[in-house]
Design an enzyme around this catalytic site. Structure first.
Site, PDB file in Angstrom:
ATOM      1  N   HIS A 122     -24.890  -1.204 -12.817  1.00  0.00           N
ATOM      2  CA  HIS A 122     -25.543  -0.499 -11.925  1.00  0.00           C
ATOM      3  C   HIS A 122     -25.154   1.126 -12.167  1.00  0.00           C
ATOM      4  O   HIS A 122     -24.302   0.996 -12.226  1.00  0.00           O
ATOM      5  CB  HIS A 122     -26.789  -0.961 -10.786  1.00  0.00           C
ATOM      6  CG  HIS A 122     -24.876  -0.673  -9.930  1.00  0.00           C
ATOM      7  ND1 HIS A 122     -24.832   0.376  -8.499  1.00  0.00           N
ATOM      8  CD2 HIS A 122     -23.924  -0.991  -9.352  1.00  0.00           C
ATOM      9  CE1 HIS A 122     -23.989  -0.150  -7.677  1.00  0.00           C
ATOM     10  NE2 HIS A 122     -23.510  -0.659  -8.110  1.00  0.00           N
ATOM     11  N   ASP A 134     -17.948   2.084  -8.212  1.00  0.00           N
ATOM     12  CA  ASP A 134     -18.682   1.638  -7.875  1.00  0.00           C
ATOM     13  C   ASP A 134     -19.699   2.454  -8.422  1.00  0.00           C
ATOM     14  O   ASP A 134     -20.500   2.634  -6.988  1.00  0.00           O
ATOM     15  CB  ASP A 134     -18.670   0.798  -6.547  1.00  0.00           C
ATOM     16  CG  ASP A 134     -20.105  -0.025  -5.789  1.00  0.00           C
ATOM     17  OD1 ASP A 134     -20.699  -0.044  -6.602  1.00  0.00           O
ATOM     18  OD2 ASP A 134     -20.539  -0.573  -4.863  1.00  0.00           O
ATOM     19  N   GLU A 168     -29.645  -0.414  -7.117  1.00  0.00           N
ATOM     20  CA  GLU A 168     -29.261  -1.349  -7.092  1.00  0.00           C
ATOM     21  C   GLU A 168     -28.452  -1.438  -5.663  1.00  0.00           C
ATOM     22  O   GLU A 168     -28.305  -2.800  -4.962  1.00  0.00           O
ATOM     23  CB  GLU A 168     -28.241  -1.772  -8.185  1.00  0.00           C
ATOM     24  CG  GLU A 168     -27.477  -3.175  -7.775  1.00  0.00           C
ATOM     25  CD  GLU A 168     -26.064  -3.003  -7.147  1.00  0.00           C
ATOM     26  OE1 GLU A 168     -25.353  -3.537  -6.657  1.00  0.00           O
ATOM     27  OE2 GLU A 168     -25.559  -2.091  -6.322  1.00  0.00           O
ATOM     28  N   GLU A 169     -28.218  -0.710  -5.467  1.00  0.00           N
ATOM     29  CA  GLU A 169     -27.465  -0.554  -4.025  1.00  0.00           C
ATOM     30  C   GLU A 169     -28.454  -0.635  -2.540  1.00  0.00           C
ATOM     31  O   GLU A 169     -28.208  -0.373  -1.966  1.00  0.00           O
ATOM     32  CB  GLU A 169     -26.898   1.288  -3.536  1.00  0.00           C
ATOM     33  CG  GLU A 169     -25.551   1.324  -4.947  1.00  0.00           C
ATOM     34  CD  GLU A 169     -24.824   0.519  -4.247  1.00  0.00           C
ATOM     35  OE1 GLU A 169     -24.289  -0.279  -3.350  1.00  0.00           O
ATOM     36  OE2 GLU A 169     -23.332   0.744  -4.695  1.00  0.00           O
ATOM     37  N   ASP A 197     -19.909  -4.573 -12.614  1.00  0.00           N
ATOM     38  CA  ASP A 197     -19.867  -4.040 -11.836  1.00  0.00           C
ATOM     39  C   ASP A 197     -18.633  -3.691 -10.486  1.00  0.00           C
ATOM     40  O   ASP A 197     -18.554  -4.577 -10.328  1.00  0.00           O
ATOM     41  CB  ASP A 197     -21.228  -5.166 -10.709  1.00  0.00           C
ATOM     42  CG  ASP A 197     -21.605  -3.956  -9.743  1.00  0.00           C
ATOM     43  OD1 ASP A 197     -20.509  -3.089  -9.429  1.00  0.00           O
ATOM     44  OD2 ASP A 197     -22.113  -4.099  -8.832  1.00  0.00           O
ATOM     45  N   HIS A 289     -17.669   1.974  -0.683  1.00  0.00           N
ATOM     46  CA  HIS A 289     -19.410   2.856   0.281  1.00  0.00           C
ATOM     47  C   HIS A 289     -18.736   4.369   0.111  1.00  0.00           C
ATOM     48  O   HIS A 289     -19.448   4.563   1.113  1.00  0.00           O
ATOM     49  CB  HIS A 289     -19.800   1.651   0.566  1.00  0.00           C
ATOM     50  CG  HIS A 289     -20.692   0.587  -0.411  1.00  0.00           C
ATOM     51  ND1 HIS A 289     -21.803  -0.029  -0.024  1.00  0.00           N
ATOM     52  CD2 HIS A 289     -20.928   0.935  -1.753  1.00  0.00           C
ATOM     53  CE1 HIS A 289     -22.405  -0.822  -0.953  1.00  0.00           C
ATOM     54  NE2 HIS A 289     -22.036  -0.360  -1.872  1.00  0.00           N
TER      55      HIS A 289
END
Length: 320
Positions: A122, A134, A168-169, A197, A289
């Site tokens: 992603h 990420d 994706e998130e 990923d 994140h």
């Protein structure tokens, strides 16, 4: 990498629980060898691409999230790079959460069009930060492997298709859209899908997707990735990521799947720390994140090994 969310009610097949599976690099059967020696991808080139992704985020509000200008700017940048390399690119538009999202698909114009090996990861970040581990790491690694394909003018037995997924998130929405809208005849042409990923976590683990419970043919992908790590002397662990990344839609559609992962919010055990020269009791990625997921949040050695694993798998599966 996404977290499990209420979207599981909409896409139940894609949101299985995340479970670590005991095991290492031992393969059920010897993996095939590449007919053409795979390249060593310079990690400095991958890091340079991470710098570009950081720049794009910095110039667009600090992130590359779905619905934000940094996401579209990332897709535009990747497409321009791939077009210059001679790939046939397509941007697939979709709607999610009231905003437009984009998947970028890049086909290498060679190989058997009836047997397609697909590799992806992603391209969006969370709104909180630039998303460099990420999933800038997988994004950049795939781009540099695609560059190696073009520079070698690789003539594989299988057609090669690269993908960078949007949203994706938000719950694997870009890859889900792609698979759900792929005609059955085209879906049948996919010999396998490899997902990358988070490939440079600071306190890196070396996980390879488990084939257990996955479509027939997934074990070959796992064995091939483990065969690369065997050449480095790095012991891997099998992991079942369930519905936490973009392989899930492909597996649900019956496509063999595999991939690598260096860990997210989970904590490294004492045994893993000894095996991987890491720090026990700390997260694999302490900036998962968060706004601190910048270019300073990447383990160069893990990034190097995992990018070379992408190249090894591609050259092995597409040329043997």
């Amino acid at each position: 990498m996404t977290v499990r969310s209420p979207l599981r009610a909409v896409l139940p097949a894609l949101f299985a629980a995340t479970v670590l599976v005991a095991g290492g690099s031992a393969a059920a059967a010897p993996a095939a060898s590449p007919a053409i020696a795979p390249p060593d991808i310079p990690v400095a080139d991958v890091q340079a691409q991470l710098g570009e992704l950081q720049r794009i985020a910095d110039e667009n509000g600090g992130n590359r999230a779905h619905g934000q200008p940094g996401h579209k700017a990332t897709v535009d940048y990747l497409q321009s790079e791939l077009d210059a390399l001679g790939f046939e690119t397509t941007v697939q538009e979709f709607s999610a959460d009231g905003d437009t999202g984009w998947n970028l698909i890049a086909d290498w114009p060679a190989g058997n069009a009836n047997e397609v090996l697909m590799l992806g990861g992603h391209v969006d970040s969370v709104p909180n930060g630039p998303g460099i581990n990420d999933n800038g790491t997988g994004t950049a690694g795939l781009l540099e492997v695609a560059r190696a394909v073009a520079e070698q003018d690789l003539q594989p037995n299988k057609q090669l298709r690269f993908a960078w997924w949007g949203a994706e998130e938000l719950g694997l929405l870009g890859s889900g859209h792609y698979v759900q809208n792929l005609p059955a005849a085209e879906l049948d042409k996919l010999s396998g899908y490899l997902n990358f990923d988070m490939t440079g976590s600071p306190n890196a683990g070396y996980f390879v997707y488990s084939p257990e419970g996955q479509p027939e043919g997934s074990a070959e992908l796992t064995d091939t990735l483990n065969a690369y790590f065997d050449t480095t002397g790095v012991e891997t662990e099998l992991i079942d990521l369930g519905g936490r990344s973009d392989h899930a839609a492909f597996a649900d559609a019956g496509v063999p799947t595999g991939g690598t992962f260096t860990g997210a919010e989970g904590q490294m055990t004492e045994e893993q720390a000894q095996k991987w020269d890491g720090t026990a009791g700390e997260a694999f990625d302490g900036c998962y994140h968060q706004s601190c997921d910048t270019v300073d949040n990447v383990n160069e050695t893990a990034l190097d090994r995992n990018t070379d694993a992408i190249a090894y798998a591609l050259w092995t599966l597409a040329t043997s």
